[in-house]
Design a protein around this motif. Sequence first.
Motif, mmCIF file in Angstrom:
data_model
loop_
_atom_site.group_PDB
_atom_site.id
_atom_site.type_symbol
_atom_site.label_atom_id
_atom_site.label_comp_id
_atom_site.label_asym_id
_atom_site.label_seq_id
_atom_site.Cartn_x
_atom_site.Cartn_y
_atom_site.Cartn_z
ATOM 1 N N SER A 1 67.337 2.185 43.647
ATOM 2 C CA SER A 1 66.106 2.143 45.070
ATOM 3 C C SER A 1 65.234 2.516 43.841
ATOM 4 C CB SER A 1 66.877 1.971 45.917
ATOM 5 O OG SER A 1 66.961 1.000 46.775
ATOM 6 N N GLU A 2 65.620 4.029 43.480
ATOM 7 C CA GLU A 2 64.408 4.615 43.251
ATOM 8 C C GLU A 2 64.742 5.823 42.250
ATOM 9 O OE1 GLU A 2 62.690 6.783 45.893
ATOM 10 O OE2 GLU A 2 63.035 6.682 47.242
ATOM 11 N N THR A 3 64.195 5.290 40.790
ATOM 12 C CA THR A 3 63.760 6.301 39.598
ATOM 13 C C THR A 3 64.598 7.955 39.714
ATOM 14 O OG1 THR A 3 61.373 6.819 39.488
ATOM 15 C CG2 THR A 3 62.063 5.392 38.367
ATOM 16 N N ALA A 4 64.863 8.342 40.906
ATOM 17 C CA ALA A 4 64.909 9.618 41.185
ATOM 18 C C ALA A 4 67.117 9.269 40.689
ATOM 19 C CB ALA A 4 64.732 10.608 42.378
ATOM 20 N N LEU B 1 57.966 7.254 52.509
ATOM 21 C CA LEU B 1 59.757 7.103 51.732
ATOM 22 C C LEU B 1 60.359 6.874 50.648
ATOM 23 C CD1 LEU B 1 60.258 2.671 53.124
ATOM 24 C CD2 LEU B 1 60.871 5.192 54.432
ATOM 25 N N ALA B 2 59.564 6.740 50.245
ATOM 26 C CA ALA B 2 60.412 7.587 48.392
ATOM 27 C C ALA B 2 60.094 8.712 48.734
ATOM 28 C CB ALA B 2 59.271 6.747 47.442
ATOM 29 N N ARG B 3 61.331 9.076 47.386
ATOM 30 C CA ARG B 3 61.548 10.649 47.197
ATOM 31 C C ARG B 3 60.004 10.420 46.347
ATOM 32 N NH1 ARG B 3 67.433 13.146 45.457
ATOM 33 N NH2 ARG B 3 65.822 14.052 43.290
ATOM 34 N N PRO B 4 59.073 12.342 46.611
ATOM 35 C CA PRO B 4 58.241 12.816 45.613
ATOM 36 C C PRO B 4 58.700 12.828 44.259
ATOM 37 C CG PRO B 4 59.335 14.409 46.718
ATOM 38 C CD PRO B 4 60.024 13.011 47.108
ATOM 39 N N ASP B 5 59.244 12.736 43.452
ATOM 40 C CA ASP B 5 60.232 12.459 42.373
ATOM 41 C C ASP B 5 60.494 11.341 41.631
ATOM 42 O OD1 ASP B 5 62.330 12.896 44.129
ATOM 43 O OD2 ASP B 5 63.604 13.760 41.614
ATOM 44 N N SER B 6 59.861 10.204 42.417
ATOM 45 C CA SER B 6 60.539 9.394 41.842
ATOM 46 C C SER B 6 59.154 8.353 41.448
ATOM 47 C CB SER B 6 60.692 8.047 43.135
ATOM 48 O OG SER B 6 63.117 8.103 43.352
ATOM 49 N N VAL B 7 58.914 6.938 40.999
ATOM 50 C CA VAL B 7 58.513 6.887 40.437
ATOM 51 C C VAL B 7 57.772 4.999 40.962
ATOM 52 C CG1 VAL B 7 57.376 5.508 38.037
ATOM 53 C CG2 VAL B 7 58.118 7.678 37.365
ATOM 54 N N LEU B 8 57.147 4.874 41.415
ATOM 55 C CA LEU B 8 56.695 4.104 42.362
ATOM 56 C C LEU B 8 55.373 2.629 40.774
ATOM 57 C CD1 LEU B 8 56.723 4.014 45.897
ATOM 58 C CD2 LEU B 8 59.448 3.170 44.227
ATOM 59 N N GLY C 1 54.620 2.728 38.007
ATOM 60 C CA GLY C 1 53.804 3.980 36.994
ATOM 61 C C GLY C 1 53.658 4.877 37.774
ATOM 62 N N GLN C 2 53.516 4.796 38.773
ATOM 63 C CA GLN C 2 52.981 6.225 39.264
ATOM 64 C C GLN C 2 53.506 7.344 40.279
ATOM 65 O OE1 GLN C 2 50.110 8.506 39.961
ATOM 66 N NE2 GLN C 2 49.548 7.969 41.923
ATOM 67 N N ILE C 3 53.721 8.506 39.910
ATOM 68 C CA ILE C 3 55.242 9.525 40.275
ATOM 69 C C ILE C 3 54.400 9.464 41.597
ATOM 70 C CG2 ILE C 3 55.361 12.154 40.360
ATOM 71 C CD1 ILE C 3 54.884 12.038 37.141
ATOM 72 N N VAL C 4 55.252 9.264 42.599
ATOM 73 C CA VAL C 4 55.191 9.654 44.090
ATOM 74 C C VAL C 4 54.142 11.384 44.834
ATOM 75 C CG1 VAL C 4 55.808 9.571 46.363
ATOM 76 C CG2 VAL C 4 56.911 8.088 44.375
ATOM 77 N N HIS C 5 54.998 11.678 43.967
ATOM 78 C CA HIS C 5 54.490 13.012 44.090
ATOM 79 C C HIS C 5 52.445 13.119 43.713
ATOM 80 C CE1 HIS C 5 53.081 17.508 43.507
ATOM 81 N NE2 HIS C 5 54.403 17.940 44.728
ATOM 82 N N GLY C 6 52.447 12.942 42.604
ATOM 83 C CA GLY C 6 50.997 13.066 42.081
ATOM 84 C C GLY C 6 49.437 11.958 43.107
ATOM 85 N N ALA C 7 50.411 10.613 44.019
ATOM 86 C CA ALA C 7 49.682 10.116 44.475
ATOM 87 C C ALA C 7 49.534 10.319 45.674
ATOM 88 C CB ALA C 7 51.232 8.430 45.086
ATOM 89 N N ARG C 8 50.093 11.832 46.218
ATOM 90 C CA ARG C 8 50.616 11.878 47.881
ATOM 91 C C ARG C 8 49.613 13.443 47.455
ATOM 92 N NH1 ARG C 8 57.166 11.345 49.094
ATOM 93 N NH2 ARG C 8 57.089 9.878 49.460
ATOM 94 N N THR C 9 49.602 14.140 47.040
ATOM 95 C CA THR C 9 48.992 15.358 46.159
ATOM 96 C C THR C 9 47.236 14.972 46.443
ATOM 97 O OG1 THR C 9 50.354 16.280 45.235
ATOM 98 C CG2 THR C 9 48.415 17.112 44.842
ATOM 99 N N GLU C 10 46.887 13.179 45.572
ATOM 100 C CA GLU C 10 45.753 12.419 45.714
ATOM 101 C C GLU C 10 45.200 12.285 47.209
ATOM 102 O OE1 GLU C 10 41.762 11.712 44.092
ATOM 103 O OE2 GLU C 10 43.273 12.659 43.807
ATOM 104 N N MET C 11 46.019 11.988 47.926
ATOM 105 C CA MET C 11 45.908 11.454 49.747
ATOM 106 C C MET C 11 45.614 12.351 49.182
ATOM 107 S SD MET C 11 49.054 8.804 50.136
ATOM 108 C CE MET C 11 49.552 7.746 49.191
ATOM 109 N N GLY C 12 45.569 13.874 49.487
ATOM 110 C CA GLY C 12 45.464 14.996 50.423
ATOM 111 C C GLY C 12 43.757 15.412 49.899
ATOM 112 N N ARG C 13 43.959 15.501 48.365
ATOM 113 C CA ARG C 13 42.529 16.070 48.323
ATOM 114 C C ARG C 13 41.188 14.907 48.657
ATOM 115 N NH1 ARG C 13 45.463 15.937 43.172
ATOM 116 N NH2 ARG C 13 45.708 17.447 41.949
ATOM 117 N N ARG C 14 41.940 13.567 48.753
ATOM 118 C CA ARG C 14 40.596 12.398 49.813
ATOM 119 C C ARG C 14 40.650 13.125 50.804
ATOM 120 N NH1 ARG C 14 39.037 8.140 46.534
ATOM 121 N NH2 ARG C 14 40.652 8.175 44.030
#
Length: 469
Positions: free
Chosen positions: A209-212, A258-265, A267-280
Motif C-alpha cells: 500500500s505504501e513505499t515505506a 493517512l500515509a506515512r510521512p516517509d512514503s512516496v505518493l 513521486g512526492q515525499i509525503v513529509h515534504g508535502a505536509r511541511t509545505e502545507m504548514g508553510r502555506r
Amino acid sequence: MFGVWAPGEEVAKLSYFGLYALQHRGQESAGIAASNGSQILIYRDMGLVSQVFQERDLELLQGHIAVGHTRYSTTGSPSFENAQPTLGPTPFGTVALAHNGNLTNFDELEALADSRSDHAHRVVAEATKKRTRTRAFRDSSNDTSLVTELFATEQGEDLTDAALKLLPQVEGAFSLVFMDENTLYAARDPQGVRPLSLGRLSTGWVVASETAALDIVGASHVRDVEPGELIAIDEDGLRSFRFAEEKQARCVFEYVYLARPDSVLDGQIVHGARTEMGRRLAREYPVDADLVIATPESGTPAAVGYAEESGIPFGQGLMKNAYVGRTFIQPSQTLRELGIRLKLNPIRENIEGKRLVVVDDSIVRGNTQRALVRMLREAGAKEIHIRISSPPVKWPCYYGIDFATRAELIANGLGVEEICTSLGADSLGYISLDGMIEATRQKRDQLCTACFSGEYPIPVNTTPVDKGC
C-alpha cells in the motif's frame, strides 16, 4: 496490504515486517496467506500485527507467495469474520484476497452474485469435493468477501482472465492484492483512489500500500501500480494488463494524514508535502505567538513548516504516549474520547504563560481539539491559536475513510468562527483548498477532494449500508 512473490525467501516473515510498516493504516485485525504452489494456508486474527503473529505462526506459513492485510473498517463491523485476506475456491484454484478501499456498487455486485448462486454452489462443491453454500463467503459484512465470491463464478481460462472480466464491473475505491497457488496479482481502480506500489527484491517482487513497506523489507521502488491496471507475477515474470481507462482521482487525504510521512505518493515525499502545507498555512493565517507546537505525530511536519515560514520557534508542547494507537481509526466514539487523554499530555514547563500556535492536520468531529484546548488552558497557556493544514471536512468519505455521517462533521453545520468558539480557542485558521493541493505538487483534476469540496469523482449512494472493507 502487502504481497510478495519470492521463491527461496521466507515470504510470511517478509509479509509480517511489511504489515508492521503499514500498521498505521489499520489496527483492528491482521492476516497473512501463503502458498507453497499446491495449497494456500492462512492465519488471521483480531489485533495488531505484533499481537496476532508469533514466530511459530509464521513458520507454518511456508511457500513462495504471500498476501497480507491490516484492517481498518469504514462502516463494516470490526470482527473476526471481516478479517482479511479472504479465502475461497474458484474454478482456477483457491484465491486469497486483500482489499483497501470501499466499493460503491455493492448492491449491484451482490445481485450479480445472487444471480450466479446456483452455479457458484456447483463450483464450490466441485472445488471442495463436498456440498457447501456459497453464502459462506459472506458470513462477513465486507465487500472484499463479495469480490472473492464473484471470482468463484467468473468465466475464463484462468484467474487472470477472470479478473480482467470481473474488475471492470467493480466500482468505487479498490486497491487489491490477491493470489492463487502460483501467481501474485495486484490491481487498482481506474481513479487510483488508494495508493499501491510495486517493488523489486533480488529474488522476486513486492506490492504494498505504501513505499515505506518496500523500504522495510529491502525492496527497491519500481513504480506505482497504475489506475486501471492489473499486474500478474509468477515464474514467467511480471505481466501488465489494462482493464479500464485511467481516470485519476487520487485521495488528497493520503497526503494530509493517512500515509506515512516517509512514503512516496506519485513521486512526492509525503513529509515534504505536509511541511509545505504548514508553510502555506503560515502565509495564509499568520499570528503573533511565542511558540509553535504540533498535535503529534500527524501534525508535526506542518508545524515545522509553519515555524520555518513564520519565524516563531518550534517546540514540544505535548508528550505522546508511544503505546497508544491512532485514536482516529478506532470506530467507537467512546474510545476516541478516552484515547485523547491517554494519548497526549501537556508539558507545562514549555507552554505555561505562552501564546501558542497549535498545528494539526485536520478537524473531523472536533473532540480531539476541544479536549486539547482544555488541557492546554489547564496547563497555563496564555493564548491558543489553532491552525489546520487541510480545509474544513464537510462531507463524508465513501472511498475508505471513516468520516461517518455529515451530521457528525463539525464543519458541516458551523462556520470557522463558530468552530473556534466551540473548541474554546482564541483563533482558528484552515489552509485553503488551493494551498493544500499546490503543496502536493499534483493537479487538482487528478485528486479526490470530496471530503472538502463535496465533489465525488465516483458516483455514490448517499445512504450506504454497512459494507466497508
